[in-house]
Design a protein around this motif. Structure first.
Motif, PDB file in Angstrom:
ATOM      1  N   GLU A  27     -32.480  19.874  30.064  1.00 17.83           N
ATOM      2  CA  GLU A  27     -31.051  20.189  29.981  1.00 17.83           C
ATOM      3  C   GLU A  27     -30.268  19.470  31.073  1.00 17.83           C
ATOM      4  OE1 GLU A  27     -29.624  21.858  27.501  1.00 17.83           O
ATOM      5  OE2 GLU A  27     -31.659  21.861  26.660  1.00 17.83           O
ATOM      6  N   SER A  28     -30.883  19.347  32.242  1.00 16.42           N
ATOM      7  CA  SER A  28     -30.227  18.631  33.347  1.00 16.42           C
ATOM      8  C   SER A  28     -30.029  17.160  32.994  1.00 16.42           C
ATOM      9  CB  SER A  28     -31.069  18.769  34.613  1.00 16.42           C
ATOM     10  OG  SER A  28     -30.506  18.034  35.673  1.00 16.42           O
ATOM     11  N   ALA A  29     -31.027  16.546  32.362  1.00 17.06           N
ATOM     12  CA  ALA A  29     -30.916  15.137  31.954  1.00 17.06           C
ATOM     13  C   ALA A  29     -29.858  14.966  30.866  1.00 17.06           C
ATOM     14  CB  ALA A  29     -32.262  14.635  31.469  1.00 17.06           C
ATOM     15  N   LYS A  30     -29.800  15.909  29.945  1.00 18.49           N
ATOM     16  CA  LYS A  30     -28.809  15.843  28.866  1.00 18.49           C
ATOM     17  C   LYS A  30     -27.388  15.993  29.397  1.00 18.49           C
ATOM     18  CE  LYS A  30     -31.663  17.581  25.032  1.00 18.49           C
ATOM     19  NZ  LYS A  30     -31.851  18.710  24.074  1.00 18.49           N
ATOM     20  N   SER A  31     -27.236  16.721  30.500  1.00 16.76           N
ATOM     21  CA  SER A  31     -25.895  16.982  31.042  1.00 16.76           C
ATOM     22  C   SER A  31     -25.187  15.697  31.464  1.00 16.76           C
ATOM     23  CB  SER A  31     -25.981  17.948  32.227  1.00 16.76           C
ATOM     24  OG  SER A  31     -26.635  17.334  33.326  1.00 16.76           O
ATOM     25  N   ASN A  32     -25.943  14.622  31.749  1.00 18.83           N
ATOM     26  CA  ASN A  32     -25.330  13.349  32.121  1.00 18.83           C
ATOM     27  C   ASN A  32     -24.546  12.734  30.970  1.00 18.83           C
ATOM     28  OD1 ASN A  32     -26.320  13.338  34.785  1.00 18.83           O
ATOM     29  ND2 ASN A  32     -28.305  12.547  34.086  1.00 18.83           N
ATOM     30  N   TYR A  33     -24.851  13.161  29.737  1.00 17.54           N
ATOM     31  CA  TYR A  33     -24.140  12.649  28.571  1.00 17.54           C
ATOM     32  C   TYR A  33     -23.003  13.573  28.129  1.00 17.54           C
ATOM     33  CZ  TYR A  33     -25.525   8.289  26.400  1.00 17.54           C
ATOM     34  OH  TYR A  33     -25.646   6.968  26.096  1.00 17.54           O
ATOM     35  N   LYS A  34     -22.836  14.644  28.838  1.00 19.17           N
ATOM     36  CA  LYS A  34     -21.756  15.581  28.503  1.00 19.17           C
ATOM     37  C   LYS A  34     -20.529  15.275  29.357  1.00 19.17           C
ATOM     38  CE  LYS A  34     -24.957  19.250  27.142  1.00 19.17           C
ATOM     39  NZ  LYS A  34     -25.456  20.609  27.416  1.00 19.17           N
ATOM     40  N   PRO A  35     -19.337  15.550  28.845  1.00 15.82           N
ATOM     41  CA  PRO A  35     -18.117  15.241  29.603  1.00 15.82           C
ATOM     42  C   PRO A  35     -18.019  16.057  30.892  1.00 15.82           C
ATOM     43  CG  PRO A  35     -17.588  16.585  27.690  1.00 15.82           C
ATOM     44  CD  PRO A  35     -19.027  16.193  27.546  1.00 15.82           C
ATOM     45  N   SER A  56     -25.486   4.511  28.211  1.00 18.46           N
ATOM     46  CA  SER A  56     -26.319   4.102  29.342  1.00 18.46           C
ATOM     47  C   SER A  56     -27.774   4.196  28.909  1.00 18.46           C
ATOM     48  CB  SER A  56     -26.069   4.982  30.567  1.00 18.46           C
ATOM     49  OG  SER A  56     -27.005   4.675  31.581  1.00 18.46           O
ATOM     50  N   ASN A  57     -28.450   3.097  28.866  1.00 18.01           N
ATOM     51  CA  ASN A  57     -29.849   3.073  28.431  1.00 18.01           C
ATOM     52  C   ASN A  57     -30.725   3.929  29.344  1.00 18.01           C
ATOM     53  OD1 ASN A  57     -32.127   1.881  26.807  1.00 18.01           O
ATOM     54  ND2 ASN A  57     -32.707   1.162  28.841  1.00 18.01           N
ATOM     55  N   SER A  58     -30.475   3.873  30.647  1.00 19.69           N
ATOM     56  CA  SER A  58     -31.300   4.628  31.597  1.00 19.69           C
ATOM     57  C   SER A  58     -31.149   6.134  31.393  1.00 19.69           C
ATOM     58  CB  SER A  58     -30.924   4.250  33.031  1.00 19.69           C
ATOM     59  OG  SER A  58     -29.576   4.570  33.292  1.00 19.69           O
ATOM     60  N   VAL A  59     -29.895   6.584  31.072  1.00 25.36           N
ATOM     61  CA  VAL A  59     -29.676   8.010  30.848  1.00 25.36           C
ATOM     62  C   VAL A  59     -30.372   8.467  29.563  1.00 25.36           C
ATOM     63  CG1 VAL A  59     -27.947   9.787  30.400  1.00 25.36           C
ATOM     64  CG2 VAL A  59     -27.520   8.046  32.133  1.00 25.36           C
ATOM     65  N   ILE A  60     -30.254   7.646  28.493  1.00 27.57           N
ATOM     66  CA  ILE A  60     -30.910   7.980  27.216  1.00 27.57           C
ATOM     67  C   ILE A  60     -32.419   8.066  27.398  1.00 27.57           C
ATOM     68  CG2 ILE A  60     -31.362   7.180  24.868  1.00 27.57           C
ATOM     69  CD1 ILE A  60     -28.589   5.852  24.924  1.00 27.57           C
ATOM     70  N   LYS A  61     -32.981   7.053  28.057  1.00 25.38           N
ATOM     71  CA  LYS A  61     -34.434   7.024  28.273  1.00 25.38           C
ATOM     72  C   LYS A  61     -34.885   8.168  29.180  1.00 25.38           C
ATOM     73  CE  LYS A  61     -35.634   3.280  25.969  1.00 25.38           C
ATOM     74  NZ  LYS A  61     -36.603   3.332  24.852  1.00 25.38           N
ATOM     75  N   ASN A  62     -34.032   8.531  30.129  1.00 28.01           N
ATOM     76  CA  ASN A  62     -34.390   9.607  31.044  1.00 28.01           C
ATOM     77  C   ASN A  62     -34.535  10.936  30.306  1.00 28.01           C
ATOM     78  OD1 ASN A  62     -34.864  10.610  33.766  1.00 28.01           O
ATOM     79  ND2 ASN A  62     -32.888  11.619  33.573  1.00 28.01           N
ATOM     80  N   ILE A  63     -33.699  11.146  29.301  1.00 26.05           N
ATOM     81  CA  ILE A  63     -33.816  12.360  28.483  1.00 26.05           C
ATOM     82  C   ILE A  63     -35.169  12.377  27.765  1.00 26.05           C
ATOM     83  CG2 ILE A  63     -32.885  13.610  26.491  1.00 26.05           C
ATOM     84  CD1 ILE A  63     -30.118  12.549  27.306  1.00 26.05           C
ATOM     85  N   GLU A  64     -35.555  11.214  27.205  1.00 23.29           N
ATOM     86  CA  GLU A  64     -36.858  11.119  26.521  1.00 23.29           C
ATOM     87  C   GLU A  64     -38.009  11.354  27.484  1.00 23.29           C
ATOM     88  OE1 GLU A  64     -37.266  10.873  23.257  1.00 23.29           O
ATOM     89  OE2 GLU A  64     -35.075  11.024  23.172  1.00 23.29           O
ATOM     90  N   PRO A  99     -25.977  -2.874  29.677  1.00 19.39           N
ATOM     91  CA  PRO A  99     -24.690  -2.468  30.267  1.00 19.39           C
ATOM     92  C   PRO A  99     -24.562  -0.954  30.330  1.00 19.39           C
ATOM     93  CG  PRO A  99     -24.389  -3.011  27.971  1.00 19.39           C
ATOM     94  CD  PRO A  99     -25.836  -3.302  28.290  1.00 19.39           C
ATOM     95  N   LYS A 100     -23.558  -0.534  31.097  1.00 18.68           N
ATOM     96  CA  LYS A 100     -23.204   0.870  31.178  1.00 18.68           C
ATOM     97  C   LYS A 100     -21.725   0.995  30.844  1.00 18.68           C
ATOM     98  CE  LYS A 100     -22.920   4.798  34.373  1.00 18.68           C
ATOM     99  NZ  LYS A 100     -23.153   5.265  35.758  1.00 18.68           N
ATOM    100  N   ILE A 101     -21.400   1.845  29.889  1.00 21.40           N
ATOM    101  CA  ILE A 101     -20.012   2.010  29.452  1.00 21.40           C
ATOM    102  C   ILE A 101     -19.605   3.462  29.689  1.00 21.40           C
ATOM    103  CG2 ILE A 101     -18.396   1.827  27.536  1.00 21.40           C
ATOM    104  CD1 ILE A 101     -20.331  -0.165  26.249  1.00 21.40           C
ATOM    105  N   ALA A 102     -18.435   3.612  30.335  1.00 24.65           N
ATOM    106  CA  ALA A 102     -17.937   4.955  30.632  1.00 24.65           C
ATOM    107  C   ALA A 102     -16.430   5.006  30.429  1.00 24.65           C
ATOM    108  CB  ALA A 102     -18.300   5.350  32.047  1.00 24.65           C
ATOM    109  N   PHE A 103     -15.925   6.154  30.097  1.00 23.84           N
ATOM    110  CA  PHE A 103     -14.485   6.365  29.895  1.00 23.84           C
ATOM    111  C   PHE A 103     -14.012   7.399  30.900  1.00 23.84           C
ATOM    112  CE2 PHE A 103     -11.143   9.035  28.023  1.00 23.84           C
ATOM    113  CZ  PHE A 103     -10.154   8.085  27.831  1.00 23.84           C
ATOM    114  N   GLU A 104     -12.801   7.111  31.477  1.00 31.17           N
ATOM    115  CA  GLU A 104     -12.249   8.035  32.462  1.00 31.17           C
ATOM    116  C   GLU A 104     -10.762   8.214  32.190  1.00 31.17           C
ATOM    117  OE1 GLU A 104     -11.395   7.788  37.151  1.00 31.17           O
ATOM    118  OE2 GLU A 104     -13.535   7.641  36.631  1.00 31.17           O
ATOM    119  N   ALA A 105     -10.258   9.435  32.157  1.00 30.07           N
ATOM    120  CA  ALA A 105      -8.846   9.716  31.930  1.00 30.07           C
ATOM    121  C   ALA A 105      -8.372  10.738  32.950  1.00 30.07           C
ATOM    122  CB  ALA A 105      -8.627  10.244  30.517  1.00 30.07           C
ATOM    123  N   GLN A 106      -7.063  10.585  33.348  1.00 35.98           N
ATOM    124  CA  GLN A 106      -6.533  11.486  34.358  1.00 35.98           C
ATOM    125  C   GLN A 106      -5.072  11.792  34.055  1.00 35.98           C
ATOM    126  OE1 GLN A 106      -7.521  10.867  38.602  1.00 35.98           O
ATOM    127  NE2 GLN A 106      -5.319  10.814  38.973  1.00 35.98           N
TER     128      GLN A 106
END
Length: 585
Positions: free
Chosen positions: A177-185, A225-233, A407-414
């Motif tokens: 669950e901790s690894a999955k949280s990296n993909y949550k907003p 993020s490939n590293s985040v996806i793989k980390n969940i696996e 690559p790593k792609i992220a979105f940020e809004a404020q």
């Protein structure tokens, strides 16, 4: 010629015995409480006379109050006191009997009185005082009867290691669950109070106020993020690995419990055997005392039996202490406070049989052994644990290889709003409002990391090699243990067969020597040798039987199936696999 001499000698001996045979008549008087002794008295008396001698009994029953009134009789009466001696009669009285040994003492004393009365024309009166065993006897309410299922149930419910293992599975699932949280907003609320000097506020043309209070919300969302996806696996694989590691740990705990359970059965059986042997010695000690009293035996026999009784009592104390330690060990492991006894298991117990047959007769099949070492062994939790680690390490290596170009792609809004202004320039008219919005799409592409990834990849490759070697080593060790325990199972089964055979013949030999000893035909050394040989054969049978059950339990453990002893469904599934393997051509 020699054969003819032997035949003549044998026939002469037989004829001599027949010619020397005698016939006796005896009036045996018993009160109402003693009539149940008749059969045993006849059998015991027979051992004191020659085989060809014949004794004709006239059995007379009477009331205790008026039994002893005539001469030329043997009396057996239940009484609290000794009777006065009567001419030409032999009176045996006893207060009561509370055990098999007490009964045997009464029977033997009566048989000896018949022997002395008929052979030696002796008259006497003896009284046997038996004492009630004051040892505490536990009732069913005090003692809890447990079988393997009960022990397993208490183990799962109470054992500290089992509970810790369960918590470790929860911790492992939380890692996922901790690894999955990296993909949550990620949403953050913020508020700022900004204070600047009044001069800068005054000459900023309204851009800044001396004091500003704002608040806002910030949203961050990882898109790829490939590293985040793989980390969940990886976390999922590690969770499976931990699950198998815990299964292996729980299996080992259960295995040790089963062995302790079987050791308790062995210790209890040994105590029963020693008790029986002690009873033999007590009976022979009483016989030796009676023989000494009538002058047909030496005092040395009494001393020797007393020495043997002390030795047996010492062995009994040692065995009882061993049993107590084993029971304490089991009780501490499954955390039960009540006193308990265990159900006895043997080769005929269903849980230790395969297809309702002796397990060795099934496991001795080469097809079954191939099934255990080539297919079932792969389901062993220790192997599955290492296998999951290998898969996780491969994923980690894949992350490091892909991180060079992935690559790593992220979105940020404020969103931000000024809620208050104060001090210098607070009322200055501004061409813009107090609300701000912004959105950022972030793309990160690695170019150069100084060679660190290459080092990490090389480390992953070496770690993979070691894990694969560990897997093969563990597999070979498990197969070795399976093979050794199948051989040990076969050996213990054969030893058990010979132990039963030995016990059968040593028992007959002991009974034969005992009869001769009572007649004075052999000495005490010969009887002790026969008695010890019989006891040893019984102990060997007990040891071999428990060895067999322990070896079978070890086979189940090393194939990852120790729980078939406490789970009928798993036992049925294992039997189906075995049956399928046997039926295959």
């Amino acid at each position: 010629m020699i054969k003819k001499i032997l035949i003549v000698t044998f026939l002469s001996s037989l004829l001599l015995n027949i010619l020397n045979a005698k016939e006796y008549k005896i009036r045996l008087v018993l009160d109402d409480n003693s009539s149940g002794f008749i059969k045993d008295i006849k059998e015991e008396t027979k051992t004191l006379f020659n085989l060809e001698d014949k004794i004709n009994y006239q059995i007379i029953k009477c009331k205790t109050t008026n039994c002893i009134d005539k001469e030329n009789r043997i009396y057996l009466i239940k009484s609290e006191n000794k009777y006065k001696k009567i001419k030409n009669s032999y009176i045996v009285s006893y207060n009561d009997f509370f055990s098999k040994l007490d009964k045997q003492k009464i029977v033997r004393a009566t048989a000896l009185s018949i022997f002395e009365f008929l052979k030696e024309k002796k008259s006497s009166s003896i009284h046997i005082e038996n004492k009630k065993n004051k040892k505490l006897i536990l009732t069913k309410k005090d003692v809890k009867l447990l079988n393997l299922d009960d022990v397993y149930s208490n183990l799962i419910k109470n054992n500290f290691s089992i509970k810790q293992n369960y918590n470790n599975t929860l911790l492992s699932s939380l890692d996922i669950e901790s690894a999955k949280s990296n993909y949550k907003p990620q949403v953050e609320f913020f508020s700022n109070v900004i204070q600047i000097d009044s001069d800068r506020a005054e000459y900023s043309s309204g851009q800044y106020s001396e004091g500003t209070v704002d608040m806002g919300v910030k949203l961050t969302q990882l898109i790829y993020s490939n590293s985040v996806i793989k980390n969940i696996e990886i976390k999922k694989l590690l969770d499976k690995s931990v699950e198998n590691q815990i299964k292996a740990s729980n299996d080992e705990i259960l295995y040790r419990i089963v062995l302790t359970y079987l050791d308790i059965i062995r210790a209890k059986n040994s105590i029963d055997i020693i008790n029986t042997n002690q009873q033999f010695i007590k009976e022979n000690l009483e016989f030796a005392k009676e023989q000494f009293d009538i002058g047909v035996a030496d005092k040395s026999d009494v001393f020797r039996w007393e020495s043997e009784l002390a030795d047996a009592s010492m062995k009994l104390t040692t065995a009882q202490n061993s049993l107590k330690l084993l029971k304490t060990e089991l009780a501490n492991t499954i955390l039960i406070n009540k006193d308990y006894i265990l159900k006895k298991y043997d080769l005929d117990s269903e849980v230790f049989r395969i297809f309702n047959n002796d397990a060795i007769k099934v496991l001795d099949n080469s097809k079954v052994q191939n099934l255990l070492s080539e297919e079932i062994v792969l389901t062993h939790p220790n192997l599955k644990y290492i296998k999951r680690l290998i898969e996780a390490k491969k994923e980690e290596k894949s992350i490091n290889e892909a991180s060079r170009y992935s690559p790593k792609i992220a979105f940020e809004a404020q969103a931000r709003k000024i809620v208050d202004r104060y001090g210098q320039a607070e009322d200055f008219q501004r061409p813009w409002d107090d609300e701000e919005y912004q959105a950022v799409l972030n793309l990160t592409i690695p170019i150069y990391e100084g060679g660190k990834k290459s080092v990490d990849i090389q480390k992953n490759e070496l770690e993979l090699i070691n894990l694969k070697l560990k897997y093969e080593e563990t597999k070979n060790l498990i197969n070795k243990n399976i093979k050794q325990n199948i051989d040990a199972l076969d050996s213990s089964f054969k030893k058990l067969f010979y132990a039963k055979k030995s016990m059968k013949f040593t028992k007959k030999n002991y009974q034969s020597v005992l009869d001769k000893y009572k007649k004075g035909e052999v000495n005490i050394i010969t009887l002790l040798d026969a008695q010890n040989t019989y006891t040893i054969s019984r102990l060997n049978k007990n040891i071999s039987e428990v060895e067999y059950l322990s070896n079978l339990s070890s086979i189940y453990y090393f194939t990852g199936n120790i729980d078939v002893l406490v789970d009928k469904n798993k036992k049925n599934n294992l039997e189906k696999k075995i049956l399928k393997a046997i039926d295959e051509k």
